[in-house]
Scaffold this motif. Sequence first.
Motif, PDB file in Angstrom:
ATOM      1  N   THR A 144       0.246  -5.249   3.739  1.00 42.41           N
ATOM      2  CA  THR A 144       0.482  -4.280   4.805  1.00 42.41           C
ATOM      3  C   THR A 144       0.493  -2.848   4.289  1.00 42.41           C
ATOM      4  O   THR A 144       0.826  -2.574   3.136  1.00 42.41           O
ATOM      5  CB  THR A 144       1.825  -4.588   5.510  1.00 42.41           C
ATOM      6  N   VAL A 180       2.802 -10.852   3.413  1.00 43.84           N
ATOM      7  CA  VAL A 180       2.147  -9.870   4.272  1.00 43.84           C
ATOM      8  C   VAL A 180       1.533  -8.738   3.446  1.00 43.84           C
ATOM      9  O   VAL A 180       2.259  -7.975   2.790  1.00 43.84           O
ATOM     10  CB  VAL A 180       3.155  -9.275   5.289  1.00 43.84           C
ATOM     11  N   SER A 187       6.283  -8.566   1.236  1.00 37.41           N
ATOM     12  CA  SER A 187       5.198  -7.635   1.528  1.00 37.41           C
ATOM     13  C   SER A 187       4.457  -7.295   0.245  1.00 37.41           C
ATOM     14  O   SER A 187       5.071  -7.120  -0.808  1.00 37.41           O
ATOM     15  CB  SER A 187       5.736  -6.345   2.160  1.00 37.41           C
TER      16      SER A 187
END
Length: 244
Positions: free
Chosen positions: A197, A195, A35
């Motif tokens: 996010t 990701v 992430s």
Amino acid sequence: MKDELLVVQHLNKSFRRLEVLHDISTVFRRNEVVSIIGPSGGGKSTFLRCLNLLETPTSGQIFFNGVDICGKKQDLDRHRQKIGMVFQQFNLFNNMNVMNNLTVAPVKIKGMDKAAAEAKAVELLERVGLADRSDAYPSQLSGGQKQRIAIVRALMMEPEVMLFDEPTSALDPEMIGEVLDVMKRLAETGMTMIVVTHEMRFAREVSDRSIFLDGGRIEEDKPSRELFAKPESPRLISFLDKVL
């Protein structure tokens, strides 16, 4: 090393006089979920878009399977087929139904047999709970359904890594969970995922590693549980105080 899928070395990106990314170096390994978190305007989406050269780095190198894809003689389209991308705004073709949205690229770009592409699409739609929506058009779908279709569309190309650019940011709160559930199940299959996010729970609980990007620089890059439990950078401590 054999498990190093994407290697970023001294990446810089400027838009005219505005420096957005500063000397970014990191490694993304196979079967790893990473992430990228940080404040808005910190360079997260620009960094992600540089990884498949939707944005061209100003300088630096990006090695994908050991090949510098920033090299001028590289077949970028061939590399991009192996790097799936899921955007904030779905980017589905509104004039096509779901099945055609899913099969047009594998058939036209990869030369896949249409019947085989449709069979694969049905299988993937079942995995995301949308087997009954193959004939629907994007205008007939909820935001969460559109994003799940967008994930399937990327998977249709059989990528080696999936890039997600804030995939839940355009969704109503009740639809966020259904998309995150699909991403969690995808992570469990061993898919390499990067990701961007704002969903800190996903970053902490699903990601193997998290990168905190602020002001275009990597402030911290470590296993997710460690990053959230023992933040070291004052900027990260301040950021987590605001979002947790």
